[in-house]
Design a protein around this motif. Structure first.
Motif, mmCIF file in Angstrom:
data_model
loop_
_atom_site.group_PDB
_atom_site.id
_atom_site.type_symbol
_atom_site.label_atom_id
_atom_site.label_comp_id
_atom_site.label_asym_id
_atom_site.label_seq_id
_atom_site.Cartn_x
_atom_site.Cartn_y
_atom_site.Cartn_z
ATOM 1 N N ILE A 17 1.118 -1.360 0.472
ATOM 2 C CA ILE A 17 -0.329 -0.046 -0.064
ATOM 3 C C ILE A 17 0.751 1.579 -0.346
ATOM 4 O O ILE A 17 0.525 2.192 -0.554
ATOM 5 C CB ILE A 17 -1.390 0.111 1.332
ATOM 6 C CG1 ILE A 17 -1.977 -1.087 0.889
ATOM 7 C CG2 ILE A 17 -1.736 1.663 1.130
ATOM 8 C CD1 ILE A 17 -2.953 -1.194 2.245
ATOM 9 N N PHE A 18 2.047 1.356 1.007
ATOM 10 C CA PHE A 18 3.148 2.469 1.185
ATOM 11 C C PHE A 18 3.750 2.695 0.257
ATOM 12 O O PHE A 18 4.539 2.456 0.077
ATOM 13 C CB PHE A 18 3.065 2.090 2.883
ATOM 14 C CG PHE A 18 2.158 3.198 2.892
ATOM 15 C CD1 PHE A 18 1.526 4.643 2.921
ATOM 16 C CD2 PHE A 18 1.334 2.402 4.320
ATOM 17 C CE1 PHE A 18 0.645 4.534 3.587
ATOM 18 C CE2 PHE A 18 -0.232 2.949 4.926
ATOM 19 C CZ PHE A 18 -0.218 4.101 3.900
ATOM 20 N N TRP A 21 5.656 5.600 -1.712
ATOM 21 C CA TRP A 21 6.433 6.282 -0.247
ATOM 22 C C TRP A 21 7.455 6.020 0.054
ATOM 23 O O TRP A 21 8.478 7.156 0.313
ATOM 24 C CB TRP A 21 5.006 6.596 0.658
ATOM 25 C CG TRP A 21 5.203 7.977 1.559
ATOM 26 C CD1 TRP A 21 6.786 9.117 1.406
ATOM 27 C CD2 TRP A 21 5.081 8.185 3.006
ATOM 28 N NE1 TRP A 21 6.392 9.584 2.382
ATOM 29 C CE2 TRP A 21 5.285 9.151 4.154
ATOM 30 C CE3 TRP A 21 4.313 7.382 3.976
ATOM 31 C CZ2 TRP A 21 5.855 9.486 4.647
ATOM 32 C CZ3 TRP A 21 4.773 7.966 5.226
ATOM 33 C CH2 TRP A 21 5.053 8.945 5.625
ATOM 34 N N THR A 32 4.945 12.850 -3.240
ATOM 35 C CA THR A 32 4.659 11.123 -3.370
ATOM 36 C C THR A 32 4.964 11.307 -1.242
ATOM 37 O O THR A 32 4.543 11.061 -1.182
ATOM 38 C CB THR A 32 5.991 10.474 -3.086
ATOM 39 O OG1 THR A 32 5.889 10.804 -5.276
ATOM 40 C CG2 THR A 32 6.167 9.442 -2.658
ATOM 41 N N ALA A 35 1.856 13.074 -0.682
ATOM 42 C CA ALA A 35 0.856 11.912 -0.288
ATOM 43 C C ALA A 35 0.762 10.579 0.711
ATOM 44 O O ALA A 35 -0.515 10.759 1.170
ATOM 45 C CB ALA A 35 0.700 10.885 -1.721
ATOM 46 N N GLY A 36 2.596 10.487 0.800
ATOM 47 C CA GLY A 36 2.604 10.084 2.303
ATOM 48 C C GLY A 36 1.627 10.569 3.667
ATOM 49 O O GLY A 36 1.685 9.386 4.118
ATOM 50 N N THR A 37 2.680 12.261 3.492
ATOM 51 C CA THR A 37 1.899 12.426 4.731
ATOM 52 C C THR A 37 0.719 11.951 4.894
ATOM 53 O O THR A 37 0.179 11.986 6.340
ATOM 54 C CB THR A 37 2.801 13.828 4.448
ATOM 55 O OG1 THR A 37 3.679 13.325 4.460
ATOM 56 C CG2 THR A 37 2.439 14.422 6.416
ATOM 57 N N ALA A 39 -1.805 9.876 3.497
ATOM 58 C CA ALA A 39 -1.844 8.858 4.623
ATOM 59 C C ALA A 39 -2.227 8.852 5.212
ATOM 60 O O ALA A 39 -2.982 8.144 6.461
ATOM 61 C CB ALA A 39 -1.388 8.021 3.204
ATOM 62 N N VAL A 40 -1.221 9.276 6.066
ATOM 63 C CA VAL A 40 -0.571 8.512 7.912
ATOM 64 C C VAL A 40 -1.237 9.509 8.480
ATOM 65 O O VAL A 40 -1.841 9.038 9.332
ATOM 66 C CB VAL A 40 0.825 8.843 7.796
ATOM 67 C CG1 VAL A 40 1.350 9.274 9.682
ATOM 68 C CG2 VAL A 40 1.966 7.962 7.068
ATOM 69 N N GLY A 42 -4.685 10.667 8.072
ATOM 70 C CA GLY A 42 -5.547 9.805 7.920
ATOM 71 C C GLY A 42 -5.734 9.365 8.254
ATOM 72 O O GLY A 42 -6.852 9.326 8.844
ATOM 73 N N CYS A 43 -4.798 7.242 8.568
ATOM 74 C CA CYS A 43 -4.872 6.823 8.987
ATOM 75 C C CYS A 43 -4.777 7.189 11.085
ATOM 76 O O CYS A 43 -6.495 6.589 11.173
ATOM 77 C CB CYS A 43 -3.374 6.170 9.248
ATOM 78 S SG CYS A 43 -3.995 4.637 7.460
#
Length: 56
Positions: A17-18, A21, A32, A35-37, A39-40, A42-43
């Motif tokens: 999934i990651f 990143w 990138t 988007a990774g930041t 995602a983290v 958001g989780c």
């Protein structure tokens, strides 16, 4: 038991999934990272909501 489940079942899924990143291409480094930041964060927010719901 939990360490085995985490290492053998969940980590390969999380790595896929990651992957965008964890191993970014040289061209889209800023996008990138953003988007990774996102995602983290958001989780993290999702886990906070779940924790508040469970403990309410």
């Amino acid at each position: 038991m939990s360490v085995s489940i985490l290492a053998w079942l969940l980590m390969p899924l999380v790595n896929r999934i990651f992957a965008f990143w964890l191993v970014p291409g040289p061209v889209r480094m800023v996008v990138t990272n953003l988007a990774g930041t996102a995602a983290v964060v958001g989780c993290y927010l999702l886990f906070l909501v779940i924790f508040a719901w469970v403990t309410a």
